[in-house]
Design an enzyme around this catalytic site. Structure first.
Site, PDB file in Angstrom:
ATOM      1  N   ASP A  71      -4.246   9.801   0.117  1.00  9.71           N
ATOM      2  CA  ASP A  71      -2.946  10.133  -0.468  1.00  9.71           C
ATOM      3  C   ASP A  71      -2.921   9.893  -1.972  1.00  9.71           C
ATOM      4  O   ASP A  71      -2.324  10.655  -2.731  1.00  9.71           O
ATOM      5  CB  ASP A  71      -1.808   9.382   0.239  1.00  9.71           C
ATOM      6  CG  ASP A  71      -1.925   7.876   0.101  1.00  9.71           C
ATOM      7  OD1 ASP A  71      -2.920   7.389  -0.452  1.00  9.71           O
ATOM      8  OD2 ASP A  71      -1.009   7.168   0.571  1.00  9.71           O
ATOM      9  N   GLY A  72      -3.610   8.829  -2.421  1.00 12.92           N
ATOM     10  CA  GLY A  72      -3.692   8.580  -3.856  1.00 12.92           C
ATOM     11  C   GLY A  72      -4.473   9.661  -4.583  1.00 12.92           C
ATOM     12  O   GLY A  72      -4.085  10.090  -5.679  1.00 12.92           O
ATOM     13  N   ARG A 119      -2.934  12.262  -7.469  1.00 15.18           N
ATOM     14  CA  ARG A 119      -3.502  12.456  -8.811  1.00 15.18           C
ATOM     15  C   ARG A 119      -3.962  13.889  -9.005  1.00 15.18           C
ATOM     16  O   ARG A 119      -3.761  14.480 -10.075  1.00 15.18           O
ATOM     17  CB  ARG A 119      -4.670  11.487  -9.021  1.00 15.18           C
ATOM     18  CG  ARG A 119      -4.264  10.025  -9.091  1.00 15.18           C
ATOM     19  CD  ARG A 119      -5.437   9.151  -9.467  1.00 15.18           C
ATOM     20  NE  ARG A 119      -6.499   9.194  -8.473  1.00 15.18           N
ATOM     21  CZ  ARG A 119      -6.569   8.389  -7.419  1.00 15.18           C
ATOM     22  NH1 ARG A 119      -5.628   7.470  -7.223  1.00 15.18           N
ATOM     23  NH2 ARG A 119      -7.570   8.476  -6.555  1.00 15.18           N
ATOM     24  N   ASP A 147       0.774  -0.252   3.918  1.00 18.36           N
ATOM     25  CA  ASP A 147      -0.366  -1.162   3.783  1.00 18.36           C
ATOM     26  C   ASP A 147      -0.011  -2.571   4.229  1.00 18.36           C
ATOM     27  O   ASP A 147      -0.724  -3.196   5.016  1.00 18.36           O
ATOM     28  CB  ASP A 147      -0.853  -1.197   2.332  1.00 18.36           C
ATOM     29  CG  ASP A 147      -1.549   0.092   1.920  1.00 18.36           C
ATOM     30  OD1 ASP A 147      -1.950   0.857   2.814  1.00 18.36           O
ATOM     31  OD2 ASP A 147      -1.692   0.323   0.710  1.00 18.36           O
ATOM     32  N   ASP A 156       3.555   3.864   0.317  1.00 20.38           N
ATOM     33  CA  ASP A 156       2.160   3.464   0.478  1.00 20.38           C
ATOM     34  C   ASP A 156       2.043   1.950   0.609  1.00 20.38           C
ATOM     35  O   ASP A 156       1.328   1.443   1.481  1.00 20.38           O
ATOM     36  CB  ASP A 156       1.353   3.965  -0.724  1.00 20.38           C
ATOM     37  CG  ASP A 156      -0.132   3.684  -0.576  1.00 20.38           C
ATOM     38  OD1 ASP A 156      -0.736   4.205   0.379  1.00 20.38           O
ATOM     39  OD2 ASP A 156      -0.683   2.952  -1.408  1.00 20.38           O
TER      40      ASP A 156
END
Length: 219
Positions: free
Chosen positions: A58-59, A63, A80, A76
């Site tokens: 997802d990160g 980006r 986590d 997120d």
């Protein structure tokens, strides 16, 4: 996950950004995993493992597509912390002799991340991963060098899953020689990465305290 100005989006579109949709999938996988964690260990490992692997996806998508958002960063972090906490609670049930250690780790994980994010926002940072020059170098390495961040997070999760597997006596379906080699690797190598991750959590908490005191002094 880095934040950007979200004024170009409306509320509906923020909810449906691709990285956030990945977050929803992670949430669903985690819920399903913990629903079967006591009865179907293989399903739990599969579902939980996929959810954790999607954490890096997802990160990357955010980006790549320029879709990083404050809501996505919150989602997120929530996934986590909640998934790791839930797994540690399960392990404390499996290993009651070590329950006090699991409690300390849960508290450290939650408190260190909350205080550090709060201090970062107090300084007007767009992301808690933005490390200033006057902060601890280990945090600059941890957050600034993505392979290091990925390795420590992945290693920590593998170690916790290894403890889960040992409770169910799950074998790795390897040659007996390889099986004997895998035991010290999972126990000591990934265990060491887990310990390093906890040390960073301590440093992160101390940095947050230091930053907040500095903010009070400079008012």
């Amino acid at each position: 996950m880095e934040h950007i100005n979200v004024k170009k989006w409306n509320s509906y579109s923020v909810y449906l950004l691709i990285p956030n949709i990945v977050g929803y999938i992670r949430t669903l996988l985690s819920v399903l995993a913990f629903y079967v964690c006591f009865s179907k260990p293989y399903w739990f490992i599969t579902l939980y493992g996929i959810s954790q692997l999607l954490d890096s996806l997802d990160g990357y998508i955010a980006r790549r597509l320029n879709q990083a958002s404050a809501y996505g960063a919150m989602l997120d972090m929530m996934i986590d912390r909640s998934s790791t906490t839930a797994l540690l609670i399960i392990l404390s049930n499996f290993y009651p002799a070590y329950i006090q250690y699991f409690i300390v780790i849960i508290l450290l994980d939650v408190i260190s991340h909350f205080t550090y994010i709060y201090s970062s926002l107090s300084y007007g940072k767009k992301s808690h991963k933005s490390i200033a020059k006057n902060q601890f170098s280990i945090l600059r390495i941890y957050y600034g060098y993505k392979p290091m961040l990925f390795l420590l997070c992945l290693g920590s999760e593998i170690y916790l899953l290894w403890l889960y597997m040992r409770r169910f006596k799950i074998q790795l379906a390897l040659d007996p020689y390889l099986e004997s080699c895998a035991y010290p690797i999972f126990t000591y190598l990934f265990g060491s990465l887990f310990v390093v991750k906890q040390i960073i959590n301590i440093v992160q908490f101390l940095q947050a305290v230091k930053d907040m005191v500095r903010l009070d002094v400079n008012k």
